[in-house]
Design a protein around this motif. Structure first.
Motif, mmCIF file in Angstrom:
data_model
loop_
_atom_site.group_PDB
_atom_site.id
_atom_site.type_symbol
_atom_site.label_atom_id
_atom_site.label_comp_id
_atom_site.label_asym_id
_atom_site.label_seq_id
_atom_site.Cartn_x
_atom_site.Cartn_y
_atom_site.Cartn_z
ATOM 1 N N GLU A 98 0.857 -1.189 0.000
ATOM 2 C CA GLU A 98 0.000 0.000 0.000
ATOM 3 C C GLU A 98 0.887 1.230 0.000
ATOM 4 O O GLU A 98 1.890 1.305 0.719
ATOM 5 N N ARG A 100 2.113 4.396 1.130
ATOM 6 C CA ARG A 100 2.018 5.185 2.358
ATOM 7 C C ARG A 100 2.907 6.419 2.302
ATOM 8 O O ARG A 100 2.938 7.203 3.248
ATOM 9 N N ALA A 245 4.112 1.098 6.724
ATOM 10 C CA ALA A 245 3.040 0.170 7.060
ATOM 11 C C ALA A 245 3.317 -0.536 8.373
ATOM 12 O O ALA A 245 2.391 -0.873 9.121
#
Length: 262
Positions: A98, A100, A245
Motif C-alpha cells: 500500500e 504510504r 506500514a
C-alpha cells in the motif's frame, strides 16, 4: 481512495513485449480480477494506473513498477495474487504494498542491469570494460524522433564490471540463450536526460575497444531505485512504504488508546 504499488517482471520470451502490450494485458487482468479501480474523468474514462520508467522492448526485467488507485480498500498481497493469476506467464506480479509515502517515480533514479555477451571471452570483456571506465567521455549515437543524436554514455554510468557465471542472477532460462562460455557484465546507470540505456553502453564498448558480440546481447534489469552515492548501490523503492506500514498500525493504536475516556 487506496493506492497500491506493484513490482512486476518481464521474463523469457515476454521480454519482447512492448510497454503498450503490457498495458493491454494488465488492464485485462484488472477486469478479470474484478479490481475496484478508480477511473479518470472525462469523455473516455480510463483506469488510474501510473507506470514508472518502463524497460525498453526486448529487455528482461525483475524490477518494473506501477501504481494503481482503488475505490475500495483491498489487501495488497491478496490483490497481487489475483492479478498474477490473470497475467500471462513471464509477466509476473511479484510484490504489492500500500502506498504510504509520496513520490515513487522520484525514487527511481538508477538501474542495475545484467548484460550477457554470448560468444565473448571474459578477458576481452574485461579489457573493454577497463577502457570504458578509464575514458572521461564516450560519445555514442542513437536514432531518435528528431533524427540522430550524439551524447555521452560514460557520465551516467556509476559502475561497470564483469561478473562470474555463478554470480549472475538466474532470472529465466530463456534469458540465457546458449550454454556457450560468455562474458557477463553488471551495469549500474543513473537515470539522466537523455536516458542512457544498456544498448548505448554496448555501443560505447564497441567505440572504445571494438567489442562486438556475435549474437544479440541478453539484457535484464535486476533492480531500480534510489542510487546511494556512498555505497554505490541501488536501494529498494518500496522499502519506505513497507516501513510506514509497519509503524502506522502501532501509531494508530496508541492514538486510539489515548483518546478513550478514563
Amino acid at each position: 481512495m487506496q493506492r497500491i504499488r506493484l513490482r512486476y517482471t518481464k521474463r523469457g520470451r515476454l521480454r519482447f513485449t512492448s510497454h503498450r502490450d503490457f498495458q493491454r494485458a494488465f488492464e485485462r487482468a484488472l477486469r478479470r480480477a474484478e479490481v475496484p479501480m478508480a477511473y479518470s474523468a472525462g469523455f473516455t474514462p480510463h483506469p488510474k494506473v501510473s507506470y514508472a520508467n518502463a524497460a525498453p522492448t526486448g529487455t528482461g526485467s525483475e524490477a518494473e513498477y506501477l501504481e494503481i488507485a482503488l475505490t475500495e480498500p483491498r489487501d495488497p498481497e491478496r490483490l497481487r495474487a489475483l492479478l498474477d493469476e490473470s497475467m500471462p506467464g513471464g509477466l509476473d506480479i511479484v510484490e504489492a504494498v500500500e502506498a504510504r509515502t509520496s513520490g515513487l517515480a522520484d525514487r527511481l533514479t538508477a538501474s542495475v542491469w545484467e548484460l550477457r555477451l554470448d560468444g565473448v571471452a571474459p578477458e576481452d570483456a574485461r579489457r573493454a570494460v577497463d577502457a570504458f571506465e578509464a575514458a572521461e567521455s564516450v560519445e555514442v549515437q542513437r536514432r531518435m524522433k528528431n533524427g540522430i543524436r550524439t551524447f555521452d554514455a560514460r557520465s551516467a554510468v556509476a559502475s561497470l564490471e564483469t561478473v562470474e557465471e555463478d554470480a549472475a542472477t538466474d532470472s529465466s532460462p530463456a534469458d540465457r540463450p546458449t550454454d556457450r562460455p560468455c562474458a557477463i557484465l553488471r551495469l549500474v546507470v543513473r537515470h539522466v536526460t537523455p536516458a542512457v540505456r544498456p544498448d548505448d553502453v554496448l555501443s560505447g564498448l564497441r567505440a572504445v575497444a571494438d567489442l562486438a558480440p556475435p549474437v544479440p546481447v541478453a539484457v535484464t534489469r535486476l533492480a531500480q531505485g534510489l542510487f546511494d552515492e556512498e555505497t554505490g548501490t541501488v536501494t529498494d523503492p518500496l522499502a519506505p512504504d513497507r516501513e510506514a506500514a509497519a509503524t502506522e498500525p502501532h501509531t494508530a493504536a496508541a492514538t486510539a488508546a489515548a483518546t478513550v475516556p478514563a
